[in-house]
Write an enzyme that holds these catalytic residues in place. Sequence first.
Site, PDB file in Angstrom:
ATOM      1  N   TYR A 108       0.921  -1.003  -0.072  1.00 16.43           N
ATOM      2  CA  TYR A 108       0.057  -0.176  -0.018  1.00 16.43           C
ATOM      3  C   TYR A 108       0.882   1.247  -0.071  1.00 16.43           C
ATOM      4  O   TYR A 108       2.061   1.287  -0.343  1.00 16.43           O
ATOM      5  CB  TYR A 108      -1.025  -0.139   1.373  1.00 16.43           C
ATOM      6  CG  TYR A 108      -1.867   0.852   1.368  1.00 16.43           C
ATOM      7  CD1 TYR A 108      -2.936   0.988   0.373  1.00 16.43           C
ATOM      8  CD2 TYR A 108      -2.254   1.483   2.423  1.00 16.43           C
ATOM      9  CE1 TYR A 108      -3.835   1.933   0.509  1.00 16.43           C
ATOM     10  CE2 TYR A 108      -3.229   2.517   2.844  1.00 16.43           C
ATOM     11  CZ  TYR A 108      -4.197   2.917   1.649  1.00 16.43           C
ATOM     12  OH  TYR A 108      -5.170   3.719   1.761  1.00 16.43           O
ATOM     13  N   LYS A 181      -5.609  -1.749  -2.387  1.00 19.83           N
ATOM     14  CA  LYS A 181      -6.732  -1.560  -1.382  1.00 19.83           C
ATOM     15  C   LYS A 181      -7.382  -2.649  -0.984  1.00 19.83           C
ATOM     16  O   LYS A 181      -7.670  -2.955   0.355  1.00 19.83           O
ATOM     17  CB  LYS A 181      -7.895  -0.566  -2.192  1.00 19.83           C
ATOM     18  CG  LYS A 181      -7.470   0.829  -2.192  1.00 19.83           C
ATOM     19  CD  LYS A 181      -7.636   1.680  -0.960  1.00 19.83           C
ATOM     20  CE  LYS A 181      -6.876   3.089  -1.311  1.00 19.83           C
ATOM     21  NZ  LYS A 181      -7.272   4.074  -0.159  1.00 19.83           N
ATOM     22  N   ASP A 276     -12.010   8.357  -1.422  1.00 25.71           N
ATOM     23  CA  ASP A 276     -11.035   9.595  -1.222  1.00 25.71           C
ATOM     24  C   ASP A 276     -11.911  10.605  -0.501  1.00 25.71           C
ATOM     25  O   ASP A 276     -11.312  11.390   0.376  1.00 25.71           O
ATOM     26  CB  ASP A 276     -10.362   9.898  -2.574  1.00 25.71           C
ATOM     27  CG  ASP A 276      -9.611   9.039  -2.757  1.00 25.71           C
ATOM     28  OD1 ASP A 276      -8.412   8.819  -2.269  1.00 25.71           O
ATOM     29  OD2 ASP A 276     -10.148   8.072  -3.733  1.00 25.71           O
ATOM     30  N   ALA A 309      -7.781  21.750  -1.733  1.00 21.94           N
ATOM     31  CA  ALA A 309      -9.367  21.803  -1.411  1.00 21.94           C
ATOM     32  C   ALA A 309     -10.010  20.703  -2.722  1.00 21.94           C
ATOM     33  O   ALA A 309     -10.987  21.371  -3.316  1.00 21.94           O
ATOM     34  CB  ALA A 309     -10.035  23.327  -1.571  1.00 21.94           C
ATOM     35  N   GLY A 310      -9.363  19.544  -2.780  1.00 16.60           N
ATOM     36  CA  GLY A 310      -9.858  18.800  -3.778  1.00 16.60           C
ATOM     37  C   GLY A 310     -10.824  17.776  -3.163  1.00 16.60           C
ATOM     38  O   GLY A 310     -11.526  17.756  -2.415  1.00 16.60           O
ATOM     39  N   THR A 311     -10.709  16.636  -3.881  1.00 16.95           N
ATOM     40  CA  THR A 311     -11.485  15.379  -3.424  1.00 16.95           C
ATOM     41  C   THR A 311     -11.319  15.214  -1.978  1.00 16.95           C
ATOM     42  O   THR A 311     -12.405  14.970  -1.392  1.00 16.95           O
ATOM     43  CB  THR A 311     -11.072  14.051  -4.132  1.00 16.95           C
ATOM     44  OG1 THR A 311     -10.883  14.537  -5.622  1.00 16.95           O
ATOM     45  CG2 THR A 311     -12.070  12.932  -4.006  1.00 16.95           C
ATOM     46  N   ALA A 312     -10.213  15.000  -1.442  1.00 13.16           N
ATOM     47  CA  ALA A 312      -9.957  14.553  -0.138  1.00 13.16           C
ATOM     48  C   ALA A 312     -10.313  15.543   0.833  1.00 13.16           C
ATOM     49  O   ALA A 312     -10.924  15.566   1.844  1.00 13.16           O
ATOM     50  CB  ALA A 312      -8.537  14.013   0.163  1.00 13.16           C
ATOM     51  N   ASN A 425      -0.156  11.601   0.434  1.00 10.44           N
ATOM     52  CA  ASN A 425       0.785  10.386   0.239  1.00 10.44           C
ATOM     53  C   ASN A 425       1.243  10.603  -1.362  1.00 10.44           C
ATOM     54  O   ASN A 425       0.713  11.454  -2.006  1.00 10.44           O
ATOM     55  CB  ASN A 425      -0.435   9.305   0.164  1.00 10.44           C
ATOM     56  CG  ASN A 425      -0.885   9.031   1.512  1.00 10.44           C
ATOM     57  OD1 ASN A 425      -0.383   9.060   2.431  1.00 10.44           O
ATOM     58  ND2 ASN A 425      -2.361   8.685   1.538  1.00 10.44           N
ATOM     59  N   ASN A 470      -7.121   6.366   5.247  1.00 11.75           N
ATOM     60  CA  ASN A 470      -8.577   5.750   4.945  1.00 11.75           C
ATOM     61  C   ASN A 470      -8.533   4.191   5.308  1.00 11.75           C
ATOM     62  O   ASN A 470      -9.470   3.661   5.307  1.00 11.75           O
ATOM     63  CB  ASN A 470      -9.309   6.419   3.778  1.00 11.75           C
ATOM     64  CG  ASN A 470      -8.269   6.203   2.741  1.00 11.75           C
ATOM     65  OD1 ASN A 470      -7.626   5.309   2.524  1.00 11.75           O
ATOM     66  ND2 ASN A 470      -8.614   7.011   1.636  1.00 11.75           N
TER      67      ASN A 470
HETATM   68  N1  LIG Z   1      -4.419   9.875   4.145  1.00  8.21           N
HETATM   69  C1  LIG Z   1      -5.346   9.608   3.585  1.00  8.21           C
HETATM   70  O1  LIG Z   1      -6.327   8.697   3.814  1.00  8.21           O
HETATM   71  C2  LIG Z   1      -5.586  10.278   2.088  1.00  8.21           C
HETATM   72  C3  LIG Z   1      -5.028  11.025   1.492  1.00  8.21           C
HETATM   73  N2  LIG Z   1      -4.991  11.546   0.367  1.00  8.21           N
HETATM   74  C4  LIG Z   1      -3.998  12.576  -0.123  1.00  8.21           C
HETATM   75  O2  LIG Z   1      -4.577  13.982  -0.465  1.00  8.21           O
HETATM   76  C5  LIG Z   1      -3.881  14.327  -1.373  1.00  8.21           C
HETATM   77  C6  LIG Z   1      -4.684  15.058  -2.686  1.00  8.21           C
HETATM   78  O3  LIG Z   1      -5.523  13.995  -3.077  1.00  8.21           O
HETATM   79  P1  LIG Z   1      -6.768  14.151  -3.835  1.00  8.21           P
HETATM   80  O4  LIG Z   1      -7.920  15.150  -2.906  1.00  8.21           O
HETATM   81  O5  LIG Z   1      -7.562  12.951  -4.077  1.00  8.21           O
HETATM   82  O6  LIG Z   1      -6.506  15.019  -5.128  1.00  8.21           O
HETATM   83  P2  LIG Z   1      -7.195  16.014  -5.682  1.00  8.21           P
HETATM   84  O7  LIG Z   1      -6.618  16.568  -7.181  1.00  8.21           O
HETATM   85  O8  LIG Z   1      -8.617  15.860  -5.781  1.00  8.21           O
HETATM   86  O9  LIG Z   1      -6.992  17.467  -4.731  1.00  8.21           O
HETATM   87  C7  LIG Z   1      -5.792  18.124  -4.616  1.00  8.21           C
HETATM   88  C8  LIG Z   1      -6.212  19.704  -4.205  1.00  8.21           C
HETATM   89  O10 LIG Z   1      -4.794  20.159  -4.012  1.00  8.21           O
HETATM   90  C9  LIG Z   1      -4.856  21.358  -4.608  1.00  8.21           C
HETATM   91  N3  LIG Z   1      -3.518  22.026  -4.633  1.00  8.21           N
HETATM   92  C10 LIG Z   1      -2.516  21.560  -5.677  1.00  8.21           C
HETATM   93  N4  LIG Z   1      -1.401  22.501  -5.591  1.00  8.21           N
HETATM   94  C11 LIG Z   1      -1.677  23.077  -4.468  1.00  8.21           C
HETATM   95  C12 LIG Z   1      -0.973  24.226  -3.911  1.00  8.21           C
HETATM   96  N5  LIG Z   1       0.042  24.457  -4.408  1.00  8.21           N
HETATM   97  N6  LIG Z   1      -1.505  24.791  -3.114  1.00  8.21           N
HETATM   98  C13 LIG Z   1      -2.673  24.640  -2.597  1.00  8.21           C
HETATM   99  N7  LIG Z   1      -3.416  23.723  -3.189  1.00  8.21           N
HETATM  100  C14 LIG Z   1      -3.155  23.023  -4.081  1.00  8.21           C
HETATM  101  C15 LIG Z   1      -5.459  21.159  -6.012  1.00  8.21           C
HETATM  102  O11 LIG Z   1      -5.860  22.525  -6.361  1.00  8.21           O
HETATM  103  C16 LIG Z   1      -6.662  20.193  -5.639  1.00  8.21           C
HETATM  104  O12 LIG Z   1      -7.774  20.820  -5.147  1.00  8.21           O
HETATM  105  C17 LIG Z   1      -2.978  13.199  -2.261  1.00  8.21           C
HETATM  106  O13 LIG Z   1      -1.545  13.356  -1.783  1.00  8.21           O
HETATM  107  C18 LIG Z   1      -3.603  12.111  -1.434  1.00  8.21           C
HETATM  108  O14 LIG Z   1      -2.676  11.018  -1.551  1.00  8.21           O
HETATM  109  C19 LIG Z   1      -6.225  11.528  -0.347  1.00  8.21           C
HETATM  110  C20 LIG Z   1      -7.148  10.469   0.043  1.00  8.21           C
HETATM  111  C21 LIG Z   1      -6.915   9.722   1.287  1.00  8.21           C
HETATM  112  C1  LIG Z   2      -5.007   6.962   1.034  1.00  7.17           C
HETATM  113  C2  LIG Z   2      -5.516   7.123  -0.335  1.00  7.17           C
HETATM  114  O1  LIG Z   2      -6.841   6.665  -0.561  1.00  7.17           O
HETATM  115  C3  LIG Z   2      -5.090   8.246  -1.126  1.00  7.17           C
HETATM  116  O2  LIG Z   2      -3.795   8.736  -0.821  1.00  7.17           O
HETATM  117  O3  LIG Z   2      -5.313   8.509  -2.150  1.00  7.17           O
HETATM  118 MG   LIG Z   3      -7.004   7.154  -2.622  1.00  7.83          MG
END
Ligand SMILES: NC(=O)C1=CN([C@@H]2O[C@H](COP(=O)(O)OP(=O)(O)OC[C@H]3O[C@@H](n4cnc5c(N)ncnc54)[C@H](O)[C@@H]3O)[C@@H](O)[C@H]2O)C=CC1
Ligand SMILES: CC(=O)C(=O)O
Ligand SMILES: [Mg+2]
Length: 569
Positions: A108, A181, A276, A309-312, A425, A470
Amino acid sequence: MNTEPTRWNPDLERWETTSRGRAVLTDPRLNKGTAFTEDERQALDLVGLIPPHVLTLEQQSSRAYAQFLAQPDDLAKNVYLAALQDRNTVLFYRLVGEHLDEMLPIVYTPTVGTAIQRYSYEYRRPRGVYLSVDAPKDVERSLRATGLGPDDVDLIVATDGEAILGIGDWGVGGINISVGKLAVYTAAGGIHPARTIPVVLDVGTNRKELMEDPLYLGNRHPRVDRETYDAFVETYVDTANRLFPGAVLHWEDFGPDNARRILARYGDRYLTFNDDVQGTGAVNLAAVLSGVRASGTPLRDHRVVIFGAGTAGIGVADQLRDALVSAGLTPDEATRRFWCVGRHGLLTEGMAVRDFQAPYARPAEEVADWSRDADLGGIPLAEVVHRVSPTILIGTSGQGGAFTEPVIRDMAASVSRPIILPMSNPTSLAEATPAQLLGWTDGGALVATGSPFAPVTHGDITYQIGQANNAFIFPGLSLGAIVAHATRMTDGMLKASADAVAEQVGSSAPGAALLPPTQQLRETSAAVATAVARAAAHDGVARATVGDDIGSRVRAAMWQPDYHPVHAV
Ligand SMILES: NC(=O)C1=CN([C@@H]2O[C@H](COP(=O)(O)OP(=O)(O)OC[C@H]3O[C@@H](n4cnc5c(N)ncnc54)[C@H](O)[C@@H]3O)[C@@H](O)[C@H]2O)C=CC1
Ligand SMILES: CC(=O)C(=O)O
Ligand SMILES: [Mg+2]
């Protein structure tokens, strides 16, 4: 007609197969390798196909562990484990379960990210189901080719590979996030591995280097237009639901628009969730709840800055906002506690924002005299932190190192126990490391991270770093839904999962982690599943009876990596 030569007989707890000889050894569900008994070797025509001495599962596992340790690097370890998983399901899960702390980062995050980037180079065998947008008519045929019938599938994890972790679009290689996953699902949640399907929806890739790479294995065209995309997703959902009506449909690592649109379209019609958006929202809530406990400041008094401010990020905001409402704020008051920062700085009214971000845009008059950064095109994180004095700072931006020393020192100047969660991540994209955060706050920060980090010693205290990932939610969430025969994944089930994780955190003593240890992921997942099943019943979506015995029913439903007899028929 089901022509599958192998079936699991639940009454006799054994595999029954018409396969013989090498066909048995190449079926990872059946294969025990050197652990086949003398009787099985005779009945299944294996005599002479494996060395004569019979080993135990324990012996096999310790041998495999030595082989794992002998691999030169993490990617080689990932490839080694993938090959083992392809050969022998039970041995793979026995090994991973015995070394969860050490092997979760390999199957993972973070190493799965490298495996996805290297997919077409490290390719050995197909794994899961590859659905192509260029052949939607083959979706049914491909899902049927698994040989699984309507009652045989509990869970399907699908990705379109557009937003893998924080590393972006990796096209068909995304199949490895579905596979990864599902490995966590089984290792941590006891989901039966033979009752799951990893899927990639190959809708093209916008990564030029993949399209131009002669070895790239996916469709060599840009991602398709929205109309074609939506029709293909509809075909997938309809077909998956028709063929496997009880299955949870899990969505992973879609781009923000598609993630939200799919959830809005199908969330109320099927048993489905976006990991996410919702899984991350729930684990973040769990980390915040245990951080709040340690901070001594009631939840209703916190101010939250979300960077990314994206998906997560917005999924996190939505669940935290609901929790603030439960803590006594009005929906409007709760929404006003969030400052969300995107690619162009703080989200403010009048900016072009996505519809799901819009509720969090700050009023123009509030920020009229805040300083802006011309290159960024808006108000930067440092200014937001300075003006807001947040008590909670969350990173979901995929921007490694974005939480700089001045920003964190500024935050800590007004808050003695700031809750700081760099959730991005893989590891290299964490907004700050725990050692940095604890150093800059003189040990005051309450920290959890998306990828695993080693404990940090600062002063006399060793700080355990919980993994705000998650993975603490989705295994138990789906297990609870499966045991309860839920028809939908409700907000109540998600909230219950977050509360259950937070309750598993025993201590808020100095240095204690904000989340339970990874090594206890199975127990945590059982507690989550129990709470989720109860919530499903409470919300009226459980078709099974959920009574006082639900905890033991959940545990009994968890698949264990033990060998069972393989019976020749
Ligand atoms: N710990 C966990 O369980 C999880 C962590 N994540 C992590 O969160 C991160 C984002 O994932 P998602 O939301 O799926 O991606 P996403 O692409 O939907 O969101 C990323 C956001 O960050 C913004 N962004 C990009 N560059 C930026 C900057 N320089 N300053 C401010 N904002 C900026 C983008 O505009 C976008 O809105 C990834 O690294 C992912 O691994 C995602 C899901 C679960
Ligand atoms: C943990 C996860 O779902 C991600 O980083 O996208
Ligand atoms: Mg994910």
